[in-house]
Scaffold this motif. Structure first.
Motif, mmCIF file in Angstrom:
data_model
loop_
_atom_site.group_PDB
_atom_site.id
_atom_site.type_symbol
_atom_site.label_atom_id
_atom_site.label_comp_id
_atom_site.label_asym_id
_atom_site.label_seq_id
_atom_site.Cartn_x
_atom_site.Cartn_y
_atom_site.Cartn_z
ATOM 1 N N ILE A 21 -27.405 29.332 -2.528
ATOM 2 C CA ILE A 21 -27.070 29.931 -3.828
ATOM 3 C C ILE A 21 -27.804 31.264 -3.982
ATOM 4 N N TYR A 22 -29.064 31.294 -3.565
ATOM 5 C CA TYR A 22 -29.860 32.525 -3.620
ATOM 6 C C TYR A 22 -29.186 33.641 -2.812
ATOM 7 N N ALA A 23 -28.705 33.300 -1.614
ATOM 8 C CA ALA A 23 -28.017 34.295 -0.785
ATOM 9 C C ALA A 23 -26.761 34.803 -1.489
ATOM 10 N N GLY A 24 -26.039 33.915 -2.156
ATOM 11 C CA GLY A 24 -24.847 34.333 -2.898
ATOM 12 C C GLY A 24 -25.182 35.242 -4.066
ATOM 13 N N VAL A 25 -26.266 34.936 -4.771
ATOM 14 C CA VAL A 25 -26.703 35.789 -5.891
ATOM 15 C C VAL A 25 -27.093 37.164 -5.366
ATOM 16 N N GLN A 26 -27.802 37.188 -4.239
ATOM 17 C CA GLN A 26 -28.196 38.473 -3.651
ATOM 18 C C GLN A 26 -26.971 39.270 -3.199
ATOM 19 N N ALA A 27 -25.988 38.588 -2.624
ATOM 20 C CA ALA A 27 -24.754 39.275 -2.213
ATOM 21 C C ALA A 27 -24.037 39.860 -3.421
ATOM 22 N N ALA A 54 -29.136 44.486 5.082
ATOM 23 C CA ALA A 54 -29.993 44.082 6.201
ATOM 24 C C ALA A 54 -31.296 43.464 5.708
ATOM 25 N N THR A 55 -31.909 44.060 4.692
ATOM 26 C CA THR A 55 -33.147 43.522 4.134
ATOM 27 C C THR A 55 -32.918 42.140 3.545
ATOM 28 N N THR A 56 -31.853 41.989 2.785
ATOM 29 C CA THR A 56 -31.544 40.699 2.174
ATOM 30 C C THR A 56 -31.269 39.644 3.229
ATOM 31 N N ALA A 57 -30.498 40.003 4.253
ATOM 32 C CA ALA A 57 -30.191 39.039 5.316
ATOM 33 C C ALA A 57 -31.455 38.588 6.033
ATOM 34 N N LEU A 58 -32.352 39.516 6.325
ATOM 35 C CA LEU A 58 -33.610 39.150 6.986
ATOM 36 C C LEU A 58 -34.481 38.270 6.097
ATOM 37 N N LEU A 59 -34.563 38.610 4.813
ATOM 38 C CA LEU A 59 -35.373 37.799 3.906
ATOM 39 C C LEU A 59 -34.810 36.382 3.784
ATOM 40 N N VAL A 60 -33.497 36.252 3.659
ATOM 41 C CA VAL A 60 -32.890 34.920 3.561
ATOM 42 C C VAL A 60 -33.114 34.143 4.860
ATOM 43 N N LEU A 61 -32.972 34.803 5.994
ATOM 44 C CA LEU A 61 -33.210 34.151 7.285
ATOM 45 C C LEU A 61 -34.643 33.615 7.355
ATOM 46 N N SER A 67 -40.844 30.936 5.578
ATOM 47 C CA SER A 67 -41.831 32.011 5.616
ATOM 48 C C SER A 67 -42.395 32.277 4.223
ATOM 49 N N ARG A 68 -43.709 32.174 4.113
ATOM 50 C CA ARG A 68 -44.373 32.488 2.840
ATOM 51 C C ARG A 68 -44.281 33.972 2.536
ATOM 52 N N LEU A 69 -44.441 34.790 3.561
ATOM 53 C CA LEU A 69 -44.372 36.232 3.355
ATOM 54 C C LEU A 69 -42.999 36.645 2.827
ATOM 55 N N ALA A 70 -41.934 36.091 3.393
ATOM 56 C CA ALA A 70 -40.584 36.397 2.908
ATOM 57 C C ALA A 70 -40.421 35.939 1.463
ATOM 58 N N TRP A 71 -41.029 34.800 1.112
ATOM 59 C CA TRP A 71 -40.949 34.300 -0.272
ATOM 60 C C TRP A 71 -41.617 35.292 -1.214
ATOM 61 N N TRP A 72 -42.816 35.756 -0.859
ATOM 62 C CA TRP A 72 -43.529 36.701 -1.720
ATOM 63 C C TRP A 72 -42.792 38.035 -1.830
ATOM 64 N N ILE A 73 -42.273 38.534 -0.729
ATOM 65 C CA ILE A 73 -41.529 39.803 -0.769
ATOM 66 C C ILE A 73 -40.276 39.649 -1.626
#
Length: 146
Positions: A21-27, A54-61, A67-73
């Motif tokens: 759902i998060y990925a869909g909201v970001q899209a 690209a940034t969104t795809a990497l963060l969702v991946l 990944s805690r770092l991806a969560w914080w970013i």
């Protein structure tokens, strides 16, 4: 009724479903920003829709890989975006007014933030590990004596 169904989804024990759902909201947020006229947009300042995708795809991946770092970013981008888009919605073009596109972007960013701080997603990325109240804290393994 809608609030209850949203609360049920956010309390879902399945964090991977919430991340979808998060990925869909970001899209939806990237699409709104790229295609709808008005502010915010990718037209100025060197930012592009491709960079956002690209940034969104990497963060969702990396979120799916816990990944805690991806969560914080992601939290920084979404919470900060919600605040900035709200200001842009209230003060479009530097004056007092109303910007519908910015308001919709603020709502999408707030929804993404709510998903990220939901208990199941936080537990999934181990920000707040789940432990039963009667369960003792894990101790370090003891060395075997020969």
């Amino acid at each position: 009724m809608a609030i209850r169904s949203i609360s049920r989804v956010l309390a879902s024990p399945e964090p991977r479903a919430l991340l979808r759902i998060y990925a869909g909201v970001q899209a939806a947020l990237v699409t709104l920003t790229a295609l709808a006229p008005g502010e915010p947009s990718y037209g100025r300042g060197g930012a592009s829709a491709e960079t956002a995708i690209a940034t969104t795809a990497l963060l969702v991946l990396f979120l799916r890989r816990r990944s805690r770092l991806a969560w914080w970013i992601s939290l920084l981008f979404d919470a900060g975006g919600a605040a900035i888009f709200t200001l842009v919605a209230v003060f479009p073009d530097g004056g007092l007014g109303f910007g519908a596109k910015a308001l919709l972007a603020a709502l999408l960013s707030a929804a993404a933030t709510a998903i990220l701080v939901s208990p199941s997603v936080e537990r999934f990325v181990a920000i707040r590990p789940h432990r039963a109240p009667d369960e003792p804290a894990a101790s370090a393994p003891r060395a075997r004596r020969a």
